[in-house]
Design a protein around this motif. Structure first.
Motif, PDB file in Angstrom:
ATOM      1  N   ASN A  96      -1.303 -27.271   4.225  1.00  0.00           N
ATOM      2  CA  ASN A  96      -1.133 -27.181   3.523  1.00  0.00           C
ATOM      3  C   ASN A  96      -1.840 -26.045   2.456  1.00  0.00           C
ATOM      4  OD1 ASN A  96      -0.014 -26.872   0.637  1.00  0.00           O
ATOM      5  ND2 ASN A  96      -0.476 -28.610   0.429  1.00  0.00           N
ATOM      6  N   LEU A  97      -1.329 -25.032   2.967  1.00  0.00           N
ATOM      7  CA  LEU A  97      -2.791 -23.825   2.365  1.00  0.00           C
ATOM      8  C   LEU A  97      -1.546 -24.128   0.594  1.00  0.00           C
ATOM      9  CD1 LEU A  97      -4.692 -21.254   2.602  1.00  0.00           C
ATOM     10  CD2 LEU A  97      -2.598 -19.739   2.316  1.00  0.00           C
ATOM     11  N   TYR A  98      -3.397 -24.447  -0.408  1.00  0.00           N
ATOM     12  CA  TYR A  98      -3.032 -24.657  -1.399  1.00  0.00           C
ATOM     13  C   TYR A  98      -4.189 -23.249  -2.585  1.00  0.00           C
ATOM     14  CZ  TYR A  98      -3.521 -27.217  -6.202  1.00  0.00           C
ATOM     15  OH  TYR A  98      -3.019 -27.567  -7.533  1.00  0.00           O
ATOM     16  N   VAL A  99      -2.943 -22.772  -3.233  1.00  0.00           N
ATOM     17  CA  VAL A  99      -4.123 -22.060  -4.277  1.00  0.00           C
ATOM     18  C   VAL A  99      -4.006 -22.468  -5.371  1.00  0.00           C
ATOM     19  CG1 VAL A  99      -4.124 -19.310  -5.151  1.00  0.00           C
ATOM     20  CG2 VAL A  99      -3.015 -20.005  -2.665  1.00  0.00           C
ATOM     21  N   SER A 100      -5.494 -22.872  -5.973  1.00  0.00           N
ATOM     22  CA  SER A 100      -5.417 -23.023  -6.940  1.00  0.00           C
ATOM     23  C   SER A 100      -5.135 -21.826  -7.953  1.00  0.00           C
ATOM     24  CB  SER A 100      -7.471 -23.081  -7.248  1.00  0.00           C
ATOM     25  OG  SER A 100      -7.727 -24.355  -6.203  1.00  0.00           O
ATOM     26  N   ARG A 101      -5.053 -22.909  -9.434  1.00  0.00           N
ATOM     27  CA  ARG A 101      -4.574 -21.994 -10.824  1.00  0.00           C
ATOM     28  C   ARG A 101      -6.058 -20.991 -11.030  1.00  0.00           C
ATOM     29  NH1 ARG A 101      -0.650 -20.675 -14.472  1.00  0.00           N
ATOM     30  NH2 ARG A 101      -1.945 -20.386 -16.315  1.00  0.00           N
ATOM     31  N   ALA A 102      -5.568 -19.887 -11.404  1.00  0.00           N
ATOM     32  CA  ALA A 102      -5.941 -19.123 -11.741  1.00  0.00           C
ATOM     33  C   ALA A 102      -7.059 -18.272 -10.096  1.00  0.00           C
ATOM     34  CB  ALA A 102      -7.441 -19.002 -12.589  1.00  0.00           C
ATOM     35  N   ALA A 103      -6.732 -18.683  -9.228  1.00  0.00           N
ATOM     36  CA  ALA A 103      -6.909 -18.300  -7.887  1.00  0.00           C
ATOM     37  C   ALA A 103      -6.231 -17.205  -7.699  1.00  0.00           C
ATOM     38  CB  ALA A 103      -7.095 -19.227  -6.699  1.00  0.00           C
ATOM     39  N   LEU A 104      -6.837 -15.920  -7.080  1.00  0.00           N
ATOM     40  CA  LEU A 104      -6.027 -14.877  -6.739  1.00  0.00           C
ATOM     41  C   LEU A 104      -6.706 -14.054  -5.329  1.00  0.00           C
ATOM     42  CD1 LEU A 104      -4.216 -12.218  -7.417  1.00  0.00           C
ATOM     43  CD2 LEU A 104      -6.284 -10.858  -8.339  1.00  0.00           C
ATOM     44  N   LEU A 105      -5.188 -14.867  -4.304  1.00  0.00           N
ATOM     45  CA  LEU A 105      -5.635 -14.299  -3.061  1.00  0.00           C
ATOM     46  C   LEU A 105      -4.912 -12.844  -2.937  1.00  0.00           C
ATOM     47  CD1 LEU A 105      -6.114 -15.155  -0.260  1.00  0.00           C
ATOM     48  CD2 LEU A 105      -4.145 -16.440   0.206  1.00  0.00           C
ATOM     49  N   GLN A 106      -5.949 -12.069  -3.019  1.00  0.00           N
ATOM     50  CA  GLN A 106      -5.408 -10.860  -2.604  1.00  0.00           C
ATOM     51  C   GLN A 106      -6.419 -10.075  -1.653  1.00  0.00           C
ATOM     52  OE1 GLN A 106      -5.278  -7.614  -5.472  1.00  0.00           O
ATOM     53  NE2 GLN A 106      -4.311  -7.553  -3.251  1.00  0.00           N
ATOM     54  N   PHE A 107      -4.997  -9.442  -0.787  1.00  0.00           N
ATOM     55  CA  PHE A 107      -4.889  -9.037   0.650  1.00  0.00           C
ATOM     56  C   PHE A 107      -4.829  -7.140   0.324  1.00  0.00           C
ATOM     57  CE2 PHE A 107      -2.145 -12.543   1.090  1.00  0.00           C
ATOM     58  CZ  PHE A 107      -2.425 -12.849   2.514  1.00  0.00           C
ATOM     59  N   THR A 108      -5.687  -7.190   0.961  1.00  0.00           N
ATOM     60  CA  THR A 108      -6.704  -5.670   1.394  1.00  0.00           C
ATOM     61  C   THR A 108      -5.643  -4.748   1.596  1.00  0.00           C
ATOM     62  OG1 THR A 108      -8.361  -4.614   2.450  1.00  0.00           O
ATOM     63  CG2 THR A 108      -7.115  -5.720   3.905  1.00  0.00           C
ATOM     64  N   ASP A 109      -6.024  -3.337   1.256  1.00  0.00           N
ATOM     65  CA  ASP A 109      -5.250  -2.081   1.119  1.00  0.00           C
ATOM     66  C   ASP A 109      -5.664  -1.418   1.771  1.00  0.00           C
ATOM     67  OD1 ASP A 109      -7.755  -1.347   0.032  1.00  0.00           O
ATOM     68  OD2 ASP A 109      -6.834   0.097  -1.201  1.00  0.00           O
ATOM     69  N   ASP A 110      -7.078  -1.865   3.314  1.00  0.00           N
ATOM     70  CA  ASP A 110      -7.387  -1.216   4.609  1.00  0.00           C
ATOM     71  C   ASP A 110      -5.880  -1.664   5.315  1.00  0.00           C
ATOM     72  OD1 ASP A 110      -8.496  -0.663   6.922  1.00  0.00           O
ATOM     73  OD2 ASP A 110     -10.252  -2.053   6.503  1.00  0.00           O
ATOM     74  N   LYS A 111      -5.557  -0.469   5.699  1.00  0.00           N
ATOM     75  CA  LYS A 111      -4.550  -0.860   6.886  1.00  0.00           C
ATOM     76  C   LYS A 111      -5.348  -1.066   8.030  1.00  0.00           C
ATOM     77  CE  LYS A 111      -0.890   2.036   4.117  1.00  0.00           C
ATOM     78  NZ  LYS A 111      -2.023   2.589   3.064  1.00  0.00           N
ATOM     79  N   SER A 112      -5.948  -0.780   8.527  1.00  0.00           N
ATOM     80  CA  SER A 112      -6.602  -1.026   9.676  1.00  0.00           C
ATOM     81  C   SER A 112      -6.300  -2.466  10.084  1.00  0.00           C
ATOM     82  CB  SER A 112      -8.295  -0.369  10.300  1.00  0.00           C
ATOM     83  OG  SER A 112      -8.933  -0.686   9.187  1.00  0.00           O
ATOM     84  N   GLN A 113      -6.909  -3.350   9.002  1.00  0.00           N
ATOM     85  CA  GLN A 113      -7.069  -4.662   9.017  1.00  0.00           C
ATOM     86  C   GLN A 113      -5.055  -5.424   9.445  1.00  0.00           C
ATOM     87  OE1 GLN A 113      -9.625  -6.452   8.654  1.00  0.00           O
ATOM     88  NE2 GLN A 113     -10.958  -4.514   9.063  1.00  0.00           N
ATOM     89  N   TYR A 114      -4.401  -4.793   9.363  1.00  0.00           N
ATOM     90  CA  TYR A 114      -2.906  -4.976   9.614  1.00  0.00           C
ATOM     91  C   TYR A 114      -1.939  -4.502  11.218  1.00  0.00           C
ATOM     92  CZ  TYR A 114      -3.367  -5.799   4.986  1.00  0.00           C
ATOM     93  OH  TYR A 114      -3.502  -6.570   3.981  1.00  0.00           O
ATOM     94  N   PRO A 115      -3.094  -4.727  12.391  1.00  0.00           N
ATOM     95  CA  PRO A 115      -2.451  -4.521  13.722  1.00  0.00           C
ATOM     96  C   PRO A 115      -0.513  -4.471  13.953  1.00  0.00           C
ATOM     97  CG  PRO A 115      -2.953  -6.973  13.676  1.00  0.00           C
ATOM     98  CD  PRO A 115      -3.298  -6.872  13.027  1.00  0.00           C
ATOM     99  N   LEU A 116      -0.497  -3.942  14.938  1.00  0.00           N
ATOM    100  CA  LEU A 116       0.903  -3.430  14.808  1.00  0.00           C
ATOM    101  C   LEU A 116       1.293  -4.796  15.949  1.00  0.00           C
ATOM    102  CD1 LEU A 116       0.991   0.672  15.991  1.00  0.00           C
ATOM    103  CD2 LEU A 116       2.088  -0.827  13.799  1.00  0.00           C
ATOM    104  N   VAL A 117       2.249  -5.472  15.293  1.00  0.00           N
ATOM    105  CA  VAL A 117       3.314  -6.288  15.564  1.00  0.00           C
ATOM    106  C   VAL A 117       5.133  -6.047  16.099  1.00  0.00           C
ATOM    107  CG1 VAL A 117       1.879  -7.382  15.153  1.00  0.00           C
ATOM    108  CG2 VAL A 117       3.470  -7.680  13.661  1.00  0.00           C
ATOM    109  N   GLU A 118       5.351  -6.788  17.325  1.00  0.00           N
ATOM    110  CA  GLU A 118       6.707  -6.541  16.996  1.00  0.00           C
ATOM    111  C   GLU A 118       7.173  -8.098  16.613  1.00  0.00           C
ATOM    112  OE1 GLU A 118       8.133  -7.397  21.114  1.00  0.00           O
ATOM    113  OE2 GLU A 118       6.852  -5.495  22.562  1.00  0.00           O
ATOM    114  N   GLY A 119       8.140  -7.032  15.389  1.00  0.00           N
ATOM    115  CA  GLY A 119       8.093  -8.174  14.124  1.00  0.00           C
ATOM    116  C   GLY A 119      10.263  -7.687  13.959  1.00  0.00           C
ATOM    117  N   ASN A 120      10.718  -7.763  12.902  1.00  0.00           N
ATOM    118  CA  ASN A 120      12.301  -8.091  12.536  1.00  0.00           C
ATOM    119  C   ASN A 120      12.375  -7.558  11.238  1.00  0.00           C
ATOM    120  OD1 ASN A 120      14.940  -9.103  11.288  1.00  0.00           O
ATOM    121  ND2 ASN A 120      14.582  -9.396  13.273  1.00  0.00           N
ATOM    122  N   TYR A 121      13.061  -6.194  11.042  1.00  0.00           N
ATOM    123  CA  TYR A 121      13.271  -5.899  10.196  1.00  0.00           C
ATOM    124  C   TYR A 121      15.096  -5.533   9.027  1.00  0.00           C
ATOM    125  CZ  TYR A 121      11.843  -3.568   5.205  1.00  0.00           C
ATOM    126  OH  TYR A 121      12.236  -2.504   3.897  1.00  0.00           O
TER     127      TYR A 121
END
Length: 550
Positions: free
Chosen positions: A99-124
């Protein structure tokens, strides 16, 4: 004459019996809603701070968060705590029993650095496709949750293209001076040349035989990820959290079982490209309750794969309850399709409110999809300021119905496995104050929309009702308050249509009937004297196709 009277009596008796059976089945269904199993977790809690995470908005906490999740799962599960603060991270991968618990007023901010997101075989959009890894993902998991009162932000503005007409002058100026690439006509902003290369390549994301992921690297930025993707997972809970600003779809659950969304908030900008709120695809046993959606595309959307690929998968979305939800600003409030090739069935929607959506209840498909959408039960829906149709059944998604091109007959094509079907919908107690049209039904000549029962509707709209290529459509206790009353109700190439107790203030023409196939249209318990013209028969419609009885 005696034989004829006996035939009429027996036919009426059978019709009444069918109505009673339908009502009994509907009542039975609402009393026996699908049950959804929810996950249970150990109380053991691991704090990401103890894994080196820093809430400074600068440190990339990807390894710390994923190490905490992996350790928690390896120890038999529990809670991974994200405390208050701004936590910058790359992709997070869920594990079973966590259970990933994100506390009140916590901001889990994903980076805008696209190199951190590798290409994968997904579905769209119903197809296997090349994508960037989603900010949050999980595959083949059991007993997982994301809970708390915090915020998860996908940094979507770094990924999405946008048109000049969708921004203010100041917003456009700030965006174009920040970098990126402008289209040749200067009206569209793209995040990068890599995005443009993908945009200009036909079927860019389709996984081609013999190609590797690295072969798509030059177009990487074009493959925007859905923010959260859970695939083939069982016992999933999303509760309390705000999910916002996704690169593409916000929440995408694919082939999951026992899925619960409770009191979540999904927020995407109104101009977010493909910014759906949630897409539930080929899932079984689903509850979406007490949640709020603001989307750049459809709000709550049901899917099951696209065309041949979806039919081959053969997994409908089924046994689903949607209740006590609010949708602000979206292309549709509650939506099925258009990628519904695996079908959808046994879905219950109640006590929801849609405010400012393009369409309220939206059911869409097109030739080539195939799939059967059936046994859909809807009641207690409130709508205000709907842009187009309050209720829309559309088998010409992205196309034109024969009624738009001509009021006559369209050439019938053959019925195949690629022919979609809409049937057995029950809609009760819908109020819409403000829309362009109250109800639109657009079936196919080769496959009409069938067995749609609507009752207890209040539709205050500019236009009334359109029924094109429908069979077995029943409207009972419908109040129409429309500006355009010529006609108030339009019927084209439809048969076995019943209107019972239709009320209205006035009408220039109450009914227009067209098409040779229009027949067996019955109007009862309706005051037709307030209309200047009761009926207008056009383009081959028989003058006896509509009968008015007291």
């Amino acid at each position: 004459m005696l034989i004829l009277k006996r035939f009429v009596f027996i036919s009426t008796l059978l019709f009444s019996a069918a109505q009673i059976a339908s009502a009994q089945n509907e009542q039975f269904s609402w009393q026996h809603l699908p049950k959804v199993s929810t996950p249970v977790f150990k109380k053991d809690t691991l704090n990401i701070v103890n894994y080196g995470a820093k809430a400074d908005g600068v440190t990339l906490n990807t390894q710390s968060i994923n190490k905490a999740i992996a350790d928690c799962s390896a120890k038999g599960g529990g809670v991974v705590l994200i405390p208050q603060g701004l936590w910058l991270t790359g992709p997070v991968v869920m594990k079973s029993n966590v259970n990933l618990y994100v506390s009140r007023a916590a901001l889990l901010q994903f980076t805008d650095d696209k190199s951190q997101y590798p290409l994968v075989e997904g579905n769209y959009e119903g197809h296997a496709a090349v994508r960037n890894q989603s900010p949050i993902s999980g595959t083949d998991l059991q007993n997982i949750a994301i809970t708390g009162d915090g915020i998860i932000d996908g940094h979507g503005e770094a990924w999405r293209a946008i048109g000049k007409d969708r921004l203010t002058d100041n917003e456009w100026k700030a965006l174009t001076t920040s970098g990126g690439v402008l289209s040749e006509n200067g009206k569209t902003w793209y995040p990068s040349q890599s995005y443009v290369d993908g945009f200009k390549t036909p079927d860019a994301g389709v996984i081609q035989p013999g190609k590797k992921l690295e072969d798509y690297a030059s177009m990487k930025d074009f493959f925007r990820p859905n923010m959260l993707v859970l695939t083939n997972c069982k016992k999933v809970l999303l509760q309390g959290v705000t999910f916002q600003n996704s690169p593409a779809w916000c929440l995408h659950t694919l082939i999951c079982e026992d899925l619960t969304l409770e009191n979540i908030h999904v927020k995407n900008p109104w101009n977010a490209q493909n910014g759906d709120g949630i897409d539930v695809e080929s899932c079984k046993n689903v509850l979406i309750e007490g949640s709020t959606f603001e989307a750049g595309d459809d709000g709550i959307c049901i899917k099951s794969g696209r065309d041949e690929e979806g039919r081959r998968r053969g997994k409908p979305t089924e046994n689903m309850v949607v209740k006590n939800d609010v949708v602000y600003r979206a292309h549709g409030g509650f939506v099925i399709g258009s990628e519904m090739s695996g079908g959808a069935r046994n879905i219950f929607v109640s006590d929801c409110t849609f405010i400012g959506t393009d369409v309220g209840l939206r059911f869409k498909t097109t030739r080539g999809r195939g799939g059967i959408v059936e046994n859909i039960y809807i009641k207690n829906i409130s709508m205000r300021n709907i842009v187009t149709d309050a209720i829309l059944f559309d088998m010409y998604y992205m196309g034109k119905s024969p009624g738009e091109d001509s009021a006559g007959d369209e050439k019938v094509v053959s019925v195949t496995e690629a022919t979609p079907q809409f049937r057995n919908f029950h809609v009760d107690n819908v109020i819409c104050i403000g829309a362009e049209k109250g109800l639109q039904v657009r079936g196919l000549p080769e496959m009409n929309i069938k067995n749609i029962n609507l009752q207890n509707l209040v539709l205050k709209t500019n236009q009334g009702i359109d029924i094109i290529e429908g069979t077995g459509i029943s409207l009972k206790n419908v109040q129409l308050d429309c500006k355009n009353t010529s006609p108030l109700i339009n019927i084209e190439n439809s048969h076995d249509i019943s209107f019972n107790n239709i009320t209205y203030s006035n009408a220039q023409t109450l009914f227009t009937v067209s098409g040779k196939k229009s027949a067996q249209i019955k109007v009862s318990n309706t005051d037709v004297t307030k209309a200047v013209n009761k009926t207008d028969f056009k383009t081959g419609a028989d003058n006896n196709s509509l009968t008015i009885v007291k």
